[in-house]
Design a protein around this motif. Structure first.
Motif, PDB file in Angstrom:
ATOM      1  N   ASN A   7     -40.341  77.697  15.372  1.00 25.58           N
ATOM      2  CA  ASN A   7     -39.829  79.000  15.033  1.00 25.58           C
ATOM      3  C   ASN A   7     -38.374  79.107  15.468  1.00 25.58           C
ATOM      4  O   ASN A   7     -38.087  79.264  16.648  1.00 25.58           O
ATOM      5  N   ASN A   8     -37.469  78.961  14.511  1.00 22.44           N
ATOM      6  CA  ASN A   8     -36.046  79.111  14.795  1.00 22.44           C
ATOM      7  C   ASN A   8     -35.578  78.264  15.980  1.00 22.44           C
ATOM      8  O   ASN A   8     -34.922  78.752  16.885  1.00 22.44           O
ATOM      9  N   ILE A   9     -35.939  76.993  15.944  1.00 21.19           N
ATOM     10  CA  ILE A   9     -35.594  76.088  17.049  1.00 21.19           C
ATOM     11  C   ILE A   9     -34.113  75.720  16.980  1.00 21.19           C
ATOM     12  O   ILE A   9     -33.616  75.279  15.954  1.00 21.19           O
ATOM     13  N   LYS A  10     -33.444  75.928  18.122  1.00 22.10           N
ATOM     14  CA  LYS A  10     -32.028  75.553  18.188  1.00 22.10           C
ATOM     15  C   LYS A  10     -31.813  74.609  19.346  1.00 22.10           C
ATOM     16  O   LYS A  10     -32.520  74.672  20.341  1.00 22.10           O
ATOM     17  N   LYS A  11     -30.829  73.743  19.179  1.00 25.44           N
ATOM     18  CA  LYS A  11     -30.497  72.846  20.275  1.00 25.44           C
ATOM     19  C   LYS A  11     -28.997  72.672  20.338  1.00 25.44           C
ATOM     20  O   LYS A  11     -28.336  72.444  19.325  1.00 25.44           O
ATOM     21  N   SER A  12     -28.452  72.826  21.517  1.00 25.93           N
ATOM     22  CA  SER A  12     -27.039  72.501  21.670  1.00 25.93           C
ATOM     23  C   SER A  12     -26.847  71.704  22.944  1.00 25.93           C
ATOM     24  O   SER A  12     -27.550  71.892  23.931  1.00 25.93           O
ATOM     25  N   TYR A  13     -25.912  70.771  22.885  1.00 22.54           N
ATOM     26  CA  TYR A  13     -25.481  70.043  24.073  1.00 22.54           C
ATOM     27  C   TYR A  13     -24.153  70.642  24.480  1.00 22.54           C
ATOM     28  O   TYR A  13     -23.182  70.506  23.759  1.00 22.54           O
ATOM     29  N   GLY A  14     -24.117  71.302  25.630  1.00 20.82           N
ATOM     30  CA  GLY A  14     -22.908  72.003  26.016  1.00 20.82           C
ATOM     31  C   GLY A  14     -22.634  73.064  24.970  1.00 20.82           C
ATOM     32  O   GLY A  14     -23.495  73.883  24.672  1.00 20.82           O
ATOM     33  N   ASN A  15     -21.455  73.051  24.380  1.00 19.81           N
ATOM     34  CA  ASN A  15     -21.217  74.032  23.328  1.00 19.81           C
ATOM     35  C   ASN A  15     -21.225  73.410  21.932  1.00 19.81           C
ATOM     36  O   ASN A  15     -20.737  73.985  20.979  1.00 19.81           O
ATOM     37  N   ALA A  37     -29.519  62.247   6.559  1.00 21.41           N
ATOM     38  CA  ALA A  37     -28.512  61.243   6.862  1.00 21.41           C
ATOM     39  C   ALA A  37     -28.497  60.994   8.359  1.00 21.41           C
ATOM     40  O   ALA A  37     -28.973  61.806   9.146  1.00 21.41           O
ATOM     41  N   SER A  38     -27.951  59.862   8.758  1.00 19.78           N
ATOM     42  CA  SER A  38     -27.858  59.527  10.169  1.00 19.78           C
ATOM     43  C   SER A  38     -27.009  60.576  10.891  1.00 19.78           C
ATOM     44  O   SER A  38     -25.972  60.984  10.392  1.00 19.78           O
ATOM     45  N   GLY A  39     -27.479  61.025  12.037  1.00 16.94           N
ATOM     46  CA  GLY A  39     -26.732  61.990  12.824  1.00 16.94           C
ATOM     47  C   GLY A  39     -27.000  63.435  12.476  1.00 16.94           C
ATOM     48  O   GLY A  39     -26.353  64.342  12.999  1.00 16.94           O
ATOM     49  N   CYS A  40     -28.000  63.692  11.608  1.00 13.75           N
ATOM     50  CA  CYS A  40     -28.246  65.074  11.206  1.00 13.75           C
ATOM     51  C   CYS A  40     -29.183  65.786  12.173  1.00 13.75           C
ATOM     52  O   CYS A  40     -29.424  66.977  12.043  1.00 13.75           O
ATOM     53  N   GLY A  41     -29.699  65.068  13.152  1.00 13.41           N
ATOM     54  CA  GLY A  41     -30.509  65.727  14.172  1.00 13.41           C
ATOM     55  C   GLY A  41     -32.003  65.473  14.073  1.00 13.41           C
ATOM     56  O   GLY A  41     -32.787  66.183  14.704  1.00 13.41           O
ATOM     57  N   LYS A  42     -32.415  64.465  13.340  1.00 12.58           N
ATOM     58  CA  LYS A  42     -33.847  64.167  13.218  1.00 12.58           C
ATOM     59  C   LYS A  42     -34.437  63.756  14.558  1.00 12.58           C
ATOM     60  O   LYS A  42     -35.451  64.309  14.998  1.00 12.58           O
ATOM     61  N   SER A  43     -33.789  62.795  15.193  1.00 11.04           N
ATOM     62  CA  SER A  43     -34.308  62.328  16.477  1.00 11.04           C
ATOM     63  C   SER A  43     -34.302  63.456  17.496  1.00 11.04           C
ATOM     64  O   SER A  43     -35.228  63.601  18.287  1.00 11.04           O
ATOM     65  N   THR A  44     -33.232  64.234  17.465  1.00 11.56           N
ATOM     66  CA  THR A  44     -33.138  65.349  18.395  1.00 11.56           C
ATOM     67  C   THR A  44     -34.320  66.291  18.221  1.00 11.56           C
ATOM     68  O   THR A  44     -34.961  66.685  19.204  1.00 11.56           O
ATOM     69  N   GLY A  51     -40.865  67.021  23.930  1.00 12.90           N
ATOM     70  CA  GLY A  51     -40.632  67.557  25.268  1.00 12.90           C
ATOM     71  C   GLY A  51     -39.699  66.700  26.089  1.00 12.90           C
ATOM     72  O   GLY A  51     -39.603  66.843  27.295  1.00 12.90           O
ATOM     73  N   LEU A  52     -39.002  65.770  25.435  1.00 12.77           N
ATOM     74  CA  LEU A  52     -38.062  64.914  26.160  1.00 12.77           C
ATOM     75  C   LEU A  52     -36.738  65.624  26.386  1.00 12.77           C
ATOM     76  O   LEU A  52     -35.994  65.282  27.294  1.00 12.77           O
ATOM     77  N   ASP A  53     -36.430  66.581  25.540  1.00 14.59           N
ATOM     78  CA  ASP A  53     -35.239  67.395  25.739  1.00 14.59           C
ATOM     79  C   ASP A  53     -35.654  68.845  25.720  1.00 14.59           C
ATOM     80  O   ASP A  53     -36.686  69.205  25.167  1.00 14.59           O
ATOM     81  N   GLU A  54     -34.809  69.658  26.333  1.00  9.03           N
ATOM     82  CA  GLU A  54     -35.147  71.064  26.437  1.00  9.03           C
ATOM     83  C   GLU A  54     -34.727  71.814  25.179  1.00  9.03           C
ATOM     84  O   GLU A  54     -33.657  71.571  24.624  1.00  9.03           O
ATOM     85  N   ILE A  55     -35.577  72.709  24.724  1.00  5.84           N
ATOM     86  CA  ILE A  55     -35.251  73.523  23.559  1.00  5.84           C
ATOM     87  C   ILE A  55     -34.281  74.612  24.006  1.00  5.84           C
ATOM     88  O   ILE A  55     -34.545  75.325  24.970  1.00  5.84           O
ATOM     89  N   THR A  56     -33.145  74.722  23.329  1.00  5.09           N
ATOM     90  CA  THR A  56     -32.156  75.707  23.744  1.00  5.09           C
ATOM     91  C   THR A  56     -32.627  77.115  23.391  1.00  5.09           C
ATOM     92  O   THR A  56     -32.482  78.055  24.164  1.00  5.09           O
ATOM     93  N   GLU A  57     -33.172  77.235  22.191  1.00  5.18           N
ATOM     94  CA  GLU A  57     -33.601  78.548  21.749  1.00  5.18           C
ATOM     95  C   GLU A  57     -34.711  78.369  20.724  1.00  5.18           C
ATOM     96  O   GLU A  57     -34.766  77.374  20.022  1.00  5.18           O
ATOM     97  N   GLY A  58     -35.580  79.359  20.609  1.00  8.51           N
ATOM     98  CA  GLY A  58     -36.650  79.280  19.622  1.00  8.51           C
ATOM     99  C   GLY A  58     -37.980  78.953  20.263  1.00  8.51           C
ATOM    100  O   GLY A  58     -38.060  78.706  21.469  1.00  8.51           O
ATOM    101  N   GLU A  59     -39.029  78.970  19.448  1.00 10.08           N
ATOM    102  CA  GLU A  59     -40.369  78.751  19.976  1.00 10.08           C
ATOM    103  C   GLU A  59     -41.026  77.560  19.311  1.00 10.08           C
ATOM    104  O   GLU A  59     -40.928  77.373  18.104  1.00 10.08           O
ATOM    105  N   LEU A  60     -41.702  76.779  20.119  1.00  7.96           N
ATOM    106  CA  LEU A  60     -42.461  75.646  19.609  1.00  7.96           C
ATOM    107  C   LEU A  60     -43.923  75.846  19.982  1.00  7.96           C
ATOM    108  O   LEU A  60     -44.250  76.018  21.153  1.00  7.96           O
ATOM    109  N   GLN A  61     -44.777  75.866  18.964  1.00  6.73           N
ATOM    110  CA  GLN A  61     -46.205  76.009  19.232  1.00  6.73           C
ATOM    111  C   GLN A  61     -46.934  74.771  18.753  1.00  6.73           C
ATOM    112  O   GLN A  61     -46.710  74.298  17.658  1.00  6.73           O
ATOM    113  N   ASN A  68     -43.030  75.347  24.847  1.00  4.54           N
ATOM    114  CA  ASN A  68     -41.620  75.154  25.206  1.00  4.54           C
ATOM    115  C   ASN A  68     -41.429  74.562  26.599  1.00  4.54           C
ATOM    116  O   ASN A  68     -40.579  73.714  26.800  1.00  4.54           O
ATOM    117  N   ASP A  69     -42.223  75.046  27.546  1.00  7.56           N
ATOM    118  CA  ASP A  69     -41.988  74.648  28.934  1.00  7.56           C
ATOM    119  C   ASP A  69     -42.995  73.639  29.457  1.00  7.56           C
ATOM    120  O   ASP A  69     -43.016  73.352  30.647  1.00  7.56           O
TER     121      ASP A  69
END
Ligand code: ADP
Ligand code: MG
Lengths: 380, 309
Positions: A7-15, A37-44, A51-61, A68-69
């Protein structure tokens, strides 16, 4: 059941924003392929789900639980990595039992589970070997086995076949497909190979620069790409794009004047069109024909021929220097330097407006999956 | 069919490229070593003549109380010196390396440089500075400890038989802890991220990941660090000499093989230097290190494999 909801998952590294609000609804047992395409954020995205990286915003069910946590293991996900990431100092048996051992399962249970998984994957004769004593394909199976033994609710695959050679890739692809049938588990699968995407996916998610561009069944994406990006991404060789202007607007089709001066029809939704609009005509290489009898005709000169055996690709140049590719019979005798008349069916044309959005096609072919077709035929 | 094989020209280029290095190695390393071994089998007369005496120097060193007491004392002290390094320096080095490789750490390069800095200083400077710091007369340590309420625990650590060796060992640890840290840090960086991710997805905690995944993979490096520590410790000399002089006081409490060798070979105060006895001590040092390295190679290295990551 283990539905996965983003649900509206966002991720940012720094800004730096990598993902800009991803919405996805994945049903239990679905095989969802993320392409882009490569670098579009699939792996992210996959790492966020794992759960290897923290979700910046949004909900994961996962299975209607907000995760999320939760740490990866508690989410009930297992992941297969591109490099396989087998523990190099453990033999296959230990590699596969590691997760269960950490979870504190008893030995007999672990043994049984691993044996079972090893049998399914035909690696039961390799249990004593170290990863470095295995071939690429075998390592791949061990990595999948390590995921299976934990009975995860969701499998995550990050470009699992990209390190294999072509033959093995096809074979493993088929096996992953079968495995999905057997396990009936939810699978989220990242690839940049669109054959993999088309063949494996119940649903394909095309990503572009951190956004979901389109999400649908493989044939839906192929027949009804909603943007120029998706149209160019799905299909190989790539769809041809020709700049055009709207010459006249009829009830069920547009008449376009292509950049080389040719006039063609296209059966698309005309409601949002105005005369003289700049649009792009999209036509797939496989919809072009060397016979000039399919209705819409263009004249082009051949700049290169690639003979694949079952088909040949002709690389064409139009009079205004627009480049095109067409797929023709492998027995075609057309050769470099010739100028030929090619033609296509007005039904097979795609039209994109100046913003790159597709105009709905009226007369496209079958978009149903094999399962759906089987069901429909059974009813009939 | 006949083949005419041209006689291969003598590979002069190999001689040319290997020659200089080999020459230096032979003259400054192999020859002195062999000559030392040879000298240890001789006795030096008053007039400077050498007479062959077989193993008598060694039997003196090992069984004649005048010689064997200092020898065993030095060996025992050296062993303690080594044990302190193994138990303090290398675990701390490992810990620092793990902390350095933590992805959340900021300014890691500054820490790395700062911790590594003492390693690049001269041992003489380090010894001197610590001697000043710890001096009960003008050292700042005592005041510092009073300031934080630990003044009662201050002691003249370097001056007491019971604590001098241990204190010197810790000074050496302080100086050289950067080396194991750097080596282990490099090894940790060599572990692919995906491997760690895989173990996290498998459910391991940070500690379990370290214990089950990272530690086995850096074991070869830890082994190498250990053997380097061993060799360096049994060759140590400068720190003791700088801080305590050749007599390695108080009452030889800090005497190690290096200082014993120095006194035996060059002589010190009342003790007359002896070329041949010195050579015998040096030979025994060589043997101790040889045995240590051999044990390491056979017992440890064989079992620990390096894994292609
Ligand atoms: N840890 C990170 N810090 C900063 N940027 C990152 C990080 N990981 C990935 N990125 C950026 O996120 C973008 C998407 O990367 P990724 O998800 O790996 O793409 P792909 O679709 O090829 O798998 C890339 O531009 C990459 O540079
Ligand atoms: Mg990727």
């Amino acid at each position: 059941m283990a539905d996965v909801k983003l649900n509206n998952i966002k991720k940012s590294y720094g800004n730096v924003n990598i993902l800009h609000g991803i919405d996805l609804d994945i049903k239990h047992g679905e095989f969802v392929v993320l392409v882009g395409a490569s670098g579009c954020g699939k792996s992210t995205l996959l790492r966020l789900i794992a759960g290897l990286d923290e979700i910046t915003e949004g909900e994961l069910q996962i299975g209607s639980e907000l995760v999320n946590d939760l740490p990866p293991a508690k989410r009930g996900v297992a992941m297969v990595f591109q490099s396989y990431a087998l523990y190099p100092h453990m033999n296959v048996l230990k590699n596969m039992s590691y997760g269960l051992k950490i979870a504190g399962k008893d030995k007999a249970f672990i043994r049984k589970k691993v044996q079972q998984a090893a049998k399914t994957l035909h690696i039961d004769h390799l249990l004593e070997r170290l990863p470095r004593e295995l071939s690429g394909g075998q390592r791949q199976r061990v990595a999948i086995g390590r995921a299976i033994v934990r009975d995860p609710k969701v499998f995550l695959f990050d470009e699992p076949l990209s390190n294999l050679d072509a033959a093995l890739r096809v074979q493993t692809r088929v096996e992953i497909g079968k495995l999905h049938q057997e396990l009936g588990a939810t699978i989220i699968y990242v690839t940049h190979d669109q054959t993999e995407a088309m063949t494996l996916g119940d649903k394909i998610v095309v990503m572009n620069q951190g956004r979901v561009e389109q999400c649908g069944t493989p044939l839906e994406l192929y027949q009804h790409p909603i943007t120029e990006f998706v149209a160019g991404f799905i299909g190989s060789p790539k769809m041809n794009f020709i700049a055009a202007k709207v010459q006249s607007i009829e009830a069920d089709h547009l008449v376009l004047r292509l950049s080389n001066g040719a006039i063609t029809k296209a059966f698309v939704d005309v409601t949002s069109c105005n005369l003289d609009d700049d649009v792009t005509l999209g036509i797939r290489p496989e919809n072009l024909s060397e016979d000039s009898d399919l209705g819409e005709r263009i004249s082009a000169s051949v700049s290169l021929v690639e003979q694949l055996g079952e088909a040949s690709y002709l690389y064409l140049t139009l009079s205004d220097a627009t480049e095109m590719v067409m797929r023709t019979s492998g027995e075609s005798t057309t050769t470099i330097g010739e100028t030929i008349d090619i033609s296509f069916n007005a039904e097979s044309a795609h039209v994109f407006n100046a913003d790159g959005l597709a105009l709905k096609r009226h007369r496209a072919g079958n978009t149903k999956s094999p399962a759906e077709l089987a069901r429909l035929k059974a009813i009939a | 069919m006949t083949t005419i094989r041209a006689k291969k020209a003598f590979p002069w280029h190999i001689v040319f490229f290997l020659g200089p290095g080999l020459l230096i190695y032979l003259t400054v390393s192999v020859y002195p070593l062999l000559d030392t071994l040879r000298l240890s089998l001789y006795n030096e007369e008053m007039n400077g003549d050498l007479t062959f005496t077989g193993l008598s120097n060694f039997s003196k060193l090992l069984f004649d109380v005048v010689w064997s007491d200092p020898f065993w004392n030095a060996t025992w002290n050296n062993l303690k010196f080594f044990v302190v390094h193994m138990l303090v320096q290398n675990p701390i080095g490992l810990l620092l390396a793990v902390l350095l490789s933590s992805p959340k750490l900021r300014m890691r390069n500054s820490y790395r440089t700062l911790i590594f800095l003492p390693t690049m200083l001269s041992v003489v400077i380090v010894g001197f500075v610590w001697q000043l710091l710890l001096s009960p007369l003008w050292g700042i340590t005592e005041n510092l400890m009073w300031d934080i309420g630990l003044g009662n625990y201050f002691d003249a650590w370097l001056g007491k038989e019971s604590s001098a060796l241990f204190t010197l060992s810790l000074i050496s640890v302080w100086q050289f802890v950067g080396l194991p840290m750097m080596l282990i840090y490099a090894a940790l960086l060599g572990i692919p991220d995906e491997l760690i991710d895989a173990s996290v997805v498998d459910g391991s905690s940070a500690w379990q990941t370290f214990y089950h995944i990272k530690l086995p993979l850096i074991m070869p490096t830890i082994g190498m660090v250990s053997i380097l520590t061993f060799v360096a410790n049994f060759n140590a000399f400068e720190l003791i000499y700088t801080v305590k002089g050749a007599l390695a006081g108080p009452n030889f409490a800090t005497d190690i093989m290096g200082t014993l060798f120095y006194r035996t070979f060059f002589g010190f105060q009342l003790q007359q230097g002896s070329l041949t006895m010195g050579a015998a001590v040096a030979t025994l040092m060589f043997l101790v290190i040889l045995v240590g390295v051999a044990l390491y190679l056979f017992l440890f290295q064989r079992r620990v494999q390096r894994f292609a990551l």
